[in-house]
Design an enzyme around this catalytic site. Structure first.
Site, PDB file in Angstrom:
ATOM      1  N   ASP A 101      -1.860   5.254   4.848  1.00 20.06           N
ATOM      2  CA  ASP A 101      -2.974   4.604   4.143  1.00 20.06           C
ATOM      3  C   ASP A 101      -4.333   4.951   4.739  1.00 20.06           C
ATOM      4  OD1 ASP A 101      -1.031   3.229   2.576  1.00 20.06           O
ATOM      5  OD2 ASP A 101      -0.820   1.774   4.200  1.00 20.06           O
ATOM      6  N   GLU A 102      -4.461   6.128   5.332  1.00 18.63           N
ATOM      7  CA  GLU A 102      -5.719   6.484   5.998  1.00 18.63           C
ATOM      8  C   GLU A 102      -6.777   6.992   5.018  1.00 18.63           C
ATOM      9  OE1 GLU A 102      -2.811   7.978   6.690  1.00 18.63           O
ATOM     10  OE2 GLU A 102      -2.267   7.643   8.780  1.00 18.63           O
TER      11      GLU A 102
ATOM     12  N   LYS B   9      -5.891   9.821   2.868  1.00 15.96           N
ATOM     13  CA  LYS B   9      -5.589  11.260   2.717  1.00 15.96           C
ATOM     14  C   LYS B   9      -5.861  11.734   1.294  1.00 15.96           C
ATOM     15  CE  LYS B   9      -1.415  10.301   3.951  1.00 15.96           C
ATOM     16  NZ  LYS B   9      -1.584   8.962   4.466  1.00 15.96           N
TER      17      LYS B   9
ATOM     18  N   GLY C 252       1.112   5.960  -1.901  1.00 15.83           N
ATOM     19  CA  GLY C 252       0.268   5.558  -3.027  1.00 15.83           C
ATOM     20  C   GLY C 252      -1.160   5.811  -2.643  1.00 15.83           C
ATOM     21  N   HIS C 253      -1.920   6.375  -3.549  1.00 17.78           N
ATOM     22  CA  HIS C 253      -3.335   6.493  -3.240  1.00 17.78           C
ATOM     23  C   HIS C 253      -4.190   6.338  -4.486  1.00 17.78           C
ATOM     24  CE1 HIS C 253      -1.752  10.670  -3.497  1.00 17.78           C
ATOM     25  NE2 HIS C 253      -2.698  10.748  -4.401  1.00 17.78           N
TER      26      HIS C 253
ATOM     27  N   GLN D 288       2.269   9.186   4.071  1.00 13.13           N
ATOM     28  CA  GLN D 288       2.449   8.296   5.230  1.00 13.13           C
ATOM     29  C   GLN D 288       1.620   8.804   6.427  1.00 13.13           C
ATOM     30  OE1 GLN D 288       5.762   9.291   3.614  1.00 13.13           O
ATOM     31  NE2 GLN D 288       5.094   7.698   2.216  1.00 13.13           N
TER      32      GLN D 288
ATOM     33  N   THR E 249       2.931  -1.481  -2.956  1.00  9.84           N
ATOM     34  CA  THR E 249       3.629  -2.774  -3.001  1.00  9.84           C
ATOM     35  C   THR E 249       2.665  -3.962  -3.099  1.00  9.84           C
ATOM     36  OG1 THR E 249       3.592  -2.865  -0.601  1.00  9.84           O
ATOM     37  CG2 THR E 249       5.550  -1.898  -1.609  1.00  9.84           C
TER      38      THR E 249
ATOM     39  N   LEU F 145     -15.772   4.191   7.590  1.00 12.35           N
ATOM     40  CA  LEU F 145     -16.671   3.786   8.682  1.00 12.35           C
ATOM     41  C   LEU F 145     -17.530   2.604   8.233  1.00 12.35           C
ATOM     42  CD1 LEU F 145     -17.562   4.606  11.585  1.00 12.35           C
ATOM     43  CD2 LEU F 145     -19.402   5.920  10.540  1.00 12.35           C
TER      44      LEU F 145
ATOM     45  N   VAL G 259     -17.912   6.913   3.952  1.00 12.15           N
ATOM     46  CA  VAL G 259     -18.834   5.782   4.091  1.00 12.15           C
ATOM     47  C   VAL G 259     -18.779   4.855   2.876  1.00 12.15           C
ATOM     48  CG1 VAL G 259     -20.407   6.867   5.749  1.00 12.15           C
ATOM     49  CG2 VAL G 259     -20.757   7.269   3.309  1.00 12.15           C
TER      50      VAL G 259
END
Ligand code: IMP
Length: 435
Positions: free
Chosen positions: A13-14, A16, A40-41, A223, A300, A331, A414
């Site tokens: 969840d970063e 990507k 998921g994104h 992931q 989820t 950030l 940002v």
């Protein structure tokens, strides 16, 4: 840089998807190499927002080749729904390609995932219950069913039969569940196969062809490194390898076909599901990060656990992936928090101190983080597009990360919008080419 891998450097969840989407504009091929619809994104385009679970980022560029590599596990119902959803919104999906060798998530994988978690009770992993683990288990047991099997009803039926037999015992509680009927399942999957047939391809050849022409290929990870089945916080991990090395296997290329590896990390840390999390903030500040960062799962809807940035874990991820660049996302979420803390070491219960990420599970579970404190900032960062326009405290925060981890920051998020990004000098060549 014809081959660029973009991987998660934390627990997933970063962001990507957003980073991949930005660079995808210039790429000939974007290929996902592991995971499934546990990922998921969300991609924000103007006033529209798109959620994907399986389809690679980049599909919003008309005709862009977006491939699902052999290392991915594919739920054919989910991918068909995603294709339909995009078509309804007028998006051209002709660039989508699905590896004939990718494994299929079957209805019994989902049931087994549920049953496995229920059996574990308090010890459960907190999986997404999408059948990911049981599907990879069948792949390793050579009982998997692959995308190519959808194209031959007779073979499909035989393979489903062979895969179901050894599971009878564990599937007994679901014996009457209609989704387990061999004939219905074969019919259902055959008709999904007809729908997916135009997309099924020999995906490594697409990648080789682009690389041979010196075109940019993006290997898109799902992931994150700390969820890697070999190198993460086992057993609280996913069932695949989200690290960059897995791009070779999951996309069908050699190590020399990866020229750059970008690790995506949030300016803080989140984790979904159970397992150790040394910098977790189980307090109002953690709640504040969750609210400000919208930290609820795309797949989820589960609230994510939130905490300070963990530079011990991030340096470990940098080494494991051979990172050449860091993309720091969100950030802006830290605006107004003062002071900020960055974990630089762990300490154990008996006074032991750890500069490196401990390999032993019992230690990782017990450590607490030691922090360095840096001043925060109040300025709204969402309008900033140049590093030099960031407040000095935000620049110091980024410099500290960069120096500690030993990897240059290539871009900084940002805000959620596509253009709410600051490119650093380290990635100027890409930004120029993307313009
Ligand atoms: P599974 O991948 O569904 O088997 O879940 C195993 C672990 O990985 C659980 O802790 C999940 O919450 C976590 N996980 C799986 N996919 C993601 C993701 O895309 N983001 C964050 N965590 C994930």
């Amino acid at each position: 840089m014809p081959g660029l891998a973009i991987v998660g450097a934390q627990w997933g969840d970063e962001g990507k998807g957003k980073v991949t989407d930005l660079v995808a504009e210039r790429a000939d091929v974007v290929i996902r190499f592991q995971g499934g619809n546990n990922a998921g994104h969300t991609i924000v385009r103007g006033s529209e927002s798109f959620k994907f679970h399986l389809i690679p980022s980049g599909i919003l560029y008309p005709g862009k080749t977006c491939a699902i590599g052999n290392g991915v596990v594919v739920d054919p119902k989910v991918i068909t729904e995603e294709i339909d959803g995009l078509r309804r919104r007028g998006i051209d999906v002709s660039g989508l390609k699905i590896s004939a060798n990718a494994h299929l998530i079957m209805p019994y994988h989902m049931l087994l995932d549920h049953a496995g978690e229920s059996k574990l009770g308090k010890l459960q992993i907190g999986t997404t219950r999408r059948g990911i683990g049981p599907c990879y288990a069948d792949k390793a047991a050579r009982l998997g069913i692959r995308v190519q099997d959808l194209l031959d009803e007779k073979i499909l039926r035989q393979k489903i039969y062979a895969a179901l037999e050894p599971k009878r015992q564990s599937l007994r509680p679901f014996a009457k569940d209609p989704v387990l009927d061999l004939h219905a399942m074969t019919e259902d999957y055959t008709s999904l196969g007809h729908r997916l047939e135009p997309f099924i391809t020999d995906t490594p050849r697409l990648v080789w062809d682009a690389l041979d022409r010196d075109r940019l290929v993006i290997y898109e990870g799902a992931q994150g490194t700390l969820l890697d089945i070999d190198h993460g916080t086992y057993p609280f991990v996913t069932s695949s390898n989200p690290v960059a090395g897995a791009a070779c296997v999951g996309a069908g290329v050699g190590p020399k076909d990866i020229d750059d590896v970008w690790g995506v990390a949030k300016a803080y840390t989140t984790r979904v599901g159970a397992g150790p999390f040394p910098t977790e903030l189980d307090d109002p500040l953690g709640d504040r990060l969750r609210e400000a960062g919208g930290e609820f799962g795309t797949t989820t809807g589960r609230p994510r656990r939130c905490g300070w940035i963990d530079l011990v874990a991030l340096r470990y991820a940098a080494r494991l992936n051979g990172l050449t660049g860091l993309a720091i996302t969100k950030l802006d979420v830290l605006t107004g928090i003062d002071p900020l803390q960055l974990a630089v070491r762990y300490h154990g219960p008996e006074g032991a101190s750890f500069d490196e990420f401990p390999y032993h599970q019992s230690i990782v579970h017990k450590v607490a983080a030691d922090y360095v404190e840096l001043p925060g900032w109040d300025m709204d960062l969402r309008g900033v597009r140049q590093l030099s326009d960031l407040p000095s405290e935000a620049r110091d925060y980024l410099s500290f990360i960069e120096e500690f981890v030993g990897v240059p920051v290539v871009l900084v998020g940002v805000g959620p919008g596509r253009d709410e990004v600051v490119w650093s000098g380290a990635a100027r060549h890409l930004e120029r080419a993307a313009a």
